[in-house]
Design an enzyme around this catalytic site. Structure first.
Site, short mmCIF file in Angstrom:
data_model
loop_
_atom_site.label_atom_id
_atom_site.label_comp_id
_atom_site.label_asym_id
_atom_site.label_seq_id
_atom_site.Cartn_x
_atom_site.Cartn_y
_atom_site.Cartn_z
N TYR A 83 -68.53 -3.52 -18.16
CA TYR A 83 -68.46 -4.79 -18.87
C TYR A 83 -67.05 -5.06 -19.40
O TYR A 83 -66.88 -5.66 -20.45
CB TYR A 83 -69.48 -4.82 -20.00
N ASP A 141 -76.61 7.13 -21.31
CA ASP A 141 -76.43 8.06 -20.19
C ASP A 141 -75.12 8.83 -20.24
O ASP A 141 -75.06 9.98 -19.81
CB ASP A 141 -76.50 7.30 -18.86
N HIS A 381 -67.25 -0.91 -10.83
CA HIS A 381 -68.45 -1.72 -10.69
C HIS A 381 -68.47 -2.78 -11.77
O HIS A 381 -67.89 -2.62 -12.84
CB HIS A 381 -69.73 -0.86 -10.73
N TYR A 463 -78.59 -10.25 -20.54
CA TYR A 463 -78.79 -9.60 -21.85
C TYR A 463 -77.46 -9.19 -22.49
O TYR A 463 -77.40 -8.96 -23.69
CB TYR A 463 -79.75 -8.42 -21.72
N ARG A 464 -76.43 -9.08 -21.71
CA ARG A 464 -75.06 -8.90 -22.20
C ARG A 464 -74.14 -9.33 -21.07
O ARG A 464 -74.55 -9.33 -19.91
CB ARG A 464 -74.80 -7.46 -22.64
#
Length: 521
Positions: A83, A141, A381, A463-464
């Site tokens: 992000y 994670d 990613h 959601y974000r």
């Protein structure tokens, strides 16, 4: 700003909090950019970094920023690379780095920790262990991330108290004018329930400071879970891709009745394989990996076409009962098997599978391998994760849509689900690329933005949001002529009239930058 104005602000920061806490050195600023952009193409670079060591330091920085109208970009750990990482959303912002604010206070009787924004999941785990507390923290994670920053971004962890992101309680916030504010019961002097009771008297404001730019959180309460008698990490393996929606329906019913009281993680073959191998191990052709190759990956790695990671916690008799119940329910679906082993507390820290350690609060970096699916050490990613109802019909529709969109773009489909609660789930889309391949990076980001728009037309909201498409994601919330955004802008302009705190965060821009043409798409 002019260069002179910026230099004056930086000098004022150094005078107020100390020279050693302020830097404009190129080598230091290099840490504050998006690690998944094409190398050498960074545009949103900071002008300086300040590293406060106390809430008072943060207040001083904010007051000076207001005086000079300098945009500030608070960053806790800066490790959420899918992000945008640590990069500011506007060029020239001054980073507020919390690397020096890592205090952890644990109350073993009431089962919570009070943490500063620089505390990582490793730090929290180590504090629990060092104190000999019979407690465990629900974690993410990859352990290098920040407890506060992940919580503020509605980040997802896995243990029972993580359902609906319920583990946080009590924020200390520096408001944009430099004033100190506490949410809920923290509005009363010396109220001992501040980190225990989420509300106070009057409106509850905690959520205003999550995914927003209305203030800077400098302290947060985080609830911990007593260590259970038995921990049983479980796996569901599904070989028939067409049966995934049936698994979703079974999961919902088992979460609604409390049999499964934690956050499962469902991943398709390629999503799981990215944590164990690289794309080049299986296929080096252009376009999405063919179905026959995916079948081979599923068989060779023993993954199935979908896998679900989940767990049971509690007294052994209760765990045994719930395991028998869920196993019977899931294995009534063709091609599904469920398996797992029970473990006592003496085994948790050394479980060989990092997935199983994560679900009992033991952090590591082992699952970071996913970032290298395309490009190896220089892989990256971008993530798109809309929220959908936790039903078979919606899971089927979302899977068909997102898989087809990925394939149309010539990209692999790495999909998964992380239920937010028993009734809704994020539908994870991990879009990998090789950062050495500019065309592939461009296609990945444009594809993510396109997916946001298509999903929005179906009523599925993000959601974000990654900064690259945050404004587009906010555009999808268009009810009543974007009433939600208009209210956010009103709050921003009232609390932060100079627009200094994280401009553009979640698509929220202050009036000053809106007048200058932001958002720029």
């Amino acid at each position: 700003m002019t260069r002179t104005e910026l230099d004056q602000a930086i000098a004022a920061f150094a005078t107020a909090i100390g020279d050693e806490k302020v830097s404009t050195e190129e080598a230091v600023l290099q840490d504050f950019q998006d690690p998944f952009q094409v190398p050498g193409t960074a545009t949103s670079l900071p002008s300086a970094v300040v590293s406060p060591r106390s809430t008072e330091d943060v207040q001083a920085v904010v007051r000076i920023a207001n005086r000079y109208r300098v945009p500030l970009w608070p960053i806790a750990r800066g490790k959420n690379n899918g992000y945008g990482g640590a990069a500011p959303w506007v060029p020239g912002a001054v980073m507020v780095s919390f690397k020096e604010m890592t205090k952890v206070d644990i109350d073993p009787e009431l089962g919570y920790a009070m943490v500063e924004p620089g505390v990582s999941w490793f730090d929290l785990h180590d504090a629990i262990e060092a104190g000999g507390h019979d407690l465990a923290a629900s974690i993410v994670d990859i352990g290098w991330g920040g407890v506060v920053s992940n919580t503020l971004e509605h980040g997802l962890t896995y243990m029972p108290n993580s359902i609906d992101q319920a583990a946080h309680c009590g924020f200390e916030v520096v408001l944009p004018n430099g004033e100190l504010y506490r949410t809920g019961s923290g509005g009363m002097d010396d109220n001992p329930t501040w980190p225990l009771y989420k509300r106070g008297l009057g409106p509850t404001t905690t959520e205003l400071f999550m995914q927003s730019n209305f203030g800077i959180v400098t302290k947060m309460g985080y609830w911990l879970m007593p260590k259970p008698e038995v921990y049983m990490p479980l796996w569901l393996q599904l070989w028939d891709d067409a049966q995934m929606p049936a698994v979703v329906d079974a999961l919902r019913s088992l979460m609604l009745d409390g049999t499964i009281d934690m956050r499962p993680q469902l991943s398709n073959t390629l999503c799981m394989a990215s944590m164990l191998s690289a794309r080049s191990d299986w296929y080096d052709g252009d376009g999405p990996i063919p179905e026959e190759v995916i079948d081979r990956i599923a068989k060779d790695l023993g993954l199935g076409r979908w896998m679900m990671r989940f767990a049971l916690y509690g007294d052994e008799a209760v765990v045994d009962h719930n395991f028998a119940k869920l196993k019977k329910r899931f294995e009534s679906i063709p091609s599904v098997s469920v398996f797992g082993e029970k473990h006592g507390a003496d085994a948790w820290e050394t479980l060989p599978n990092p997935h199983e350690r994560v679900q009992i609060g033991v952090p590591s970096l082992d699952l970071y391998k996913m970032a290298g699916w395309s490009g190896g050490d220089e892989g990256g990613h971008v993530d798109f994760s809309p929220v959908i109802p936790l039903t078979a019909a919606h899971a089927r529709k979302a899977q068909e849509l997102f898989r087809s969109l990925c394939h149309e773009a010539g990209l692999d489909y790495l999909g998964g689900m992380l239920p937010i609660n028993a009734r809704s789930t994020t539908f994870i889309n991990v879009i990998p690329f090789d950062t050495k391949n500019p065309d592939q990076v461009r296609r990945a980001y444009e594809h993510a933005k396109h997916m946001v728009e298509v999903a929005g037309k179906m009523g599925y909201g993000e959601y974000r949001a990654h900064p690259y498409f945050a404004d587009v994601a906010m555009d999808q919330f268009g009810f009543n002529d974007h009433a939600q955004l208009r209210l956010n802008e009103t709050l921003k302009d009232t609390l932060d009239p100079n627009g200094i705190i994280a401009p553009g965060k979640s698509g929220i821009w202050g009036s000053r930058l809106r007048a200058e043409g932001y958002p720029q798409r």
